[in-house]
Write a protein that holds these residues in place. Sequence first.
Motif, short mmCIF file in Angstrom:
data_model
loop_
_atom_site.label_atom_id
_atom_site.label_comp_id
_atom_site.label_asym_id
_atom_site.label_seq_id
_atom_site.Cartn_x
_atom_site.Cartn_y
_atom_site.Cartn_z
N PHE A 96 46.46 116.20 -38.82
CA PHE A 96 45.62 117.53 -38.25
C PHE A 96 44.25 117.07 -37.96
O PHE A 96 43.63 116.47 -38.93
CB PHE A 96 45.98 118.80 -38.86
N SER A 97 43.72 117.25 -37.05
CA SER A 97 42.15 117.12 -36.72
C SER A 97 41.43 118.16 -37.34
O SER A 97 41.73 119.36 -37.30
CB SER A 97 41.94 116.94 -35.27
N GLN A 98 40.23 117.96 -37.85
CA GLN A 98 39.33 118.97 -38.33
C GLN A 98 37.83 118.67 -37.76
O GLN A 98 37.48 117.56 -38.07
CB GLN A 98 39.28 119.20 -40.06
N THR A 99 37.35 119.51 -37.06
CA THR A 99 36.10 119.59 -36.57
C THR A 99 35.24 121.06 -37.27
O THR A 99 35.55 121.90 -36.77
CB THR A 99 36.13 119.56 -35.10
N GLU A 122 35.03 123.78 -39.36
CA GLU A 122 35.94 124.58 -40.15
C GLU A 122 37.24 124.55 -39.34
O GLU A 122 38.21 124.90 -40.12
CB GLU A 122 35.13 125.92 -40.32
N GLN A 123 37.15 124.05 -38.29
CA GLN A 123 38.48 124.18 -37.48
C GLN A 123 39.28 123.25 -37.47
O GLN A 123 39.02 121.91 -37.43
CB GLN A 123 38.17 124.43 -35.90
N ILE A 124 40.45 123.58 -37.97
CA ILE A 124 41.68 122.48 -37.90
C ILE A 124 42.67 122.86 -36.82
O ILE A 124 42.94 123.88 -36.50
CB ILE A 124 42.59 122.68 -39.23
N GLY A 125 42.68 121.78 -36.08
CA GLY A 125 43.82 121.98 -34.87
C GLY A 125 43.94 120.68 -34.07
O GLY A 125 44.41 119.79 -34.54
N PHE A 126 43.90 120.90 -32.71
CA PHE A 126 43.92 119.47 -31.80
C PHE A 126 42.94 118.48 -32.02
O PHE A 126 42.02 118.83 -32.22
CB PHE A 126 44.12 120.29 -30.56
N PRO A 127 43.16 117.21 -31.73
CA PRO A 127 44.83 116.75 -31.69
C PRO A 127 45.47 116.72 -32.99
O PRO A 127 44.74 116.58 -33.97
CB PRO A 127 44.53 115.52 -30.78
N PHE A 128 46.87 116.87 -32.81
CA PHE A 128 47.43 116.64 -33.88
C PHE A 128 48.85 115.84 -33.86
O PHE A 128 49.39 115.90 -32.95
CB PHE A 128 47.83 117.88 -34.98
N LEU A 129 49.27 115.31 -34.81
CA LEU A 129 50.64 114.50 -35.04
C LEU A 129 51.41 115.06 -35.77
O LEU A 129 51.13 115.54 -36.90
CB LEU A 129 50.34 113.13 -35.29
N MET A 130 52.67 115.18 -35.59
CA MET A 130 53.72 115.99 -36.12
C MET A 130 55.18 115.24 -35.96
O MET A 130 55.58 114.90 -34.93
CB MET A 130 53.87 117.49 -35.74
N GLN A 158 38.76 114.09 -40.37
CA GLN A 158 37.84 114.87 -40.26
C GLN A 158 36.92 114.12 -39.28
O GLN A 158 36.87 112.86 -39.01
CB GLN A 158 36.85 114.94 -41.39
N PHE A 159 36.49 115.06 -38.08
CA PHE A 159 35.82 114.39 -37.11
C PHE A 159 34.19 115.24 -37.29
O PHE A 159 34.23 116.22 -36.87
CB PHE A 159 36.29 114.63 -35.78
N GLY A 160 33.09 114.49 -37.36
CA GLY A 160 32.06 114.89 -37.68
C GLY A 160 31.07 115.02 -36.20
O GLY A 160 31.82 115.18 -35.11
N ASN A 161 29.81 115.32 -36.47
CA ASN A 161 28.93 115.49 -35.26
C ASN A 161 29.19 114.42 -34.18
O ASN A 161 28.83 114.70 -32.86
CB ASN A 161 27.50 115.81 -35.77
N ALA A 162 29.45 113.10 -34.66
CA ALA A 162 29.28 112.24 -33.60
C ALA A 162 30.55 112.23 -32.78
O ALA A 162 30.43 111.72 -31.74
CB ALA A 162 29.63 110.75 -34.38
N TYR A 163 31.51 113.11 -32.89
CA TYR A 163 32.76 113.37 -32.11
C TYR A 163 32.57 114.76 -31.36
O TYR A 163 33.59 115.09 -30.72
CB TYR A 163 33.87 113.22 -32.89
N GLN A 164 31.39 115.27 -31.38
CA GLN A 164 31.43 116.82 -31.14
C GLN A 164 31.74 116.81 -29.46
O GLN A 164 32.62 117.82 -29.01
CB GLN A 164 30.01 117.21 -31.30
N GLU A 171 33.62 114.75 -27.72
CA GLU A 171 34.94 114.42 -27.37
C GLU A 171 35.79 115.44 -28.12
O GLU A 171 37.07 115.34 -27.44
CB GLU A 171 35.16 113.02 -28.16
N MET A 172 35.51 116.25 -29.00
CA MET A 172 36.49 117.37 -29.33
C MET A 172 36.18 118.75 -28.86
O MET A 172 36.70 119.55 -29.10
CB MET A 172 36.22 117.40 -31.12
N LEU A 173 35.34 118.61 -27.89
CA LEU A 173 35.06 119.98 -27.08
C LEU A 173 36.32 120.51 -26.54
O LEU A 173 37.12 119.84 -25.80
CB LEU A 173 34.10 119.63 -26.03
N ASN A 174 36.62 121.74 -26.97
CA ASN A 174 37.55 122.57 -26.46
C ASN A 174 37.12 123.70 -25.59
O ASN A 174 36.18 124.60 -25.97
CB ASN A 174 38.32 123.09 -27.76
#
Length: 191
Positions: free
Chosen positions: A107-110, A112-120, A152-158, A160-163
């Motif tokens: 699971f991705s974490q940005t 405090e949020q854990i969610g998409f994208p994820f593999l299951m 974990q995806f930090g600020n460098a991915y902000q 790309e992880m925009l929801n």
Amino acid sequence: MPPSCEICVLAGGLSSRMGSDKAGMRIGGKTMLTHIRRAVEPLGLSFRVIRRDAVPRCGPLGGVLTALRKTRFEVILFLSCDMPFVSVRILERILAKGVSGGGSGVFSQTGEQIGFPFLMRASFRAVVEQRIQKGNYSIRRLAESLSGKIVQFGNAYQAEMLNINTLEDFEVAKTYWLRKTDIDQQTRRIG
């Protein structure tokens, strides 16, 4: 890359906070779904869009369950239709973590949020069914119940992880798109 893996994009939600179908909203002349499809092409995986949830009104878990019920693959990489800037580098990091050794999910974490994208793993369908029956619709809680790995995806991915969930988020996305387009054009002129 996990064996027998497909990509499923969830697009069957109500879009209640947005007020209209998010998958069809356009940024830079293309739908959010088209942006996602183009981003994942280099992975060469089977690609499906879940437009109708098997169990409605239970958040993304309805779409997750729909995909798990219909898949013929061992593993599914789940994406949300409201993440038009997701990149192949993000997905490759999740796939690299994999679900080897009997793991259940990644699971991705940005922030405090854990969610998409994820593999299951598809074999954990019963866990999703039980969570829905109990009214537990949180992706974070699903990750915890599966003891899933976290990337974990930090600020460098902000960006790309925009929801995109609200009209305000959509305005931020359009601004990002214009900036990105300007940078791409300048890079082409220089190169």
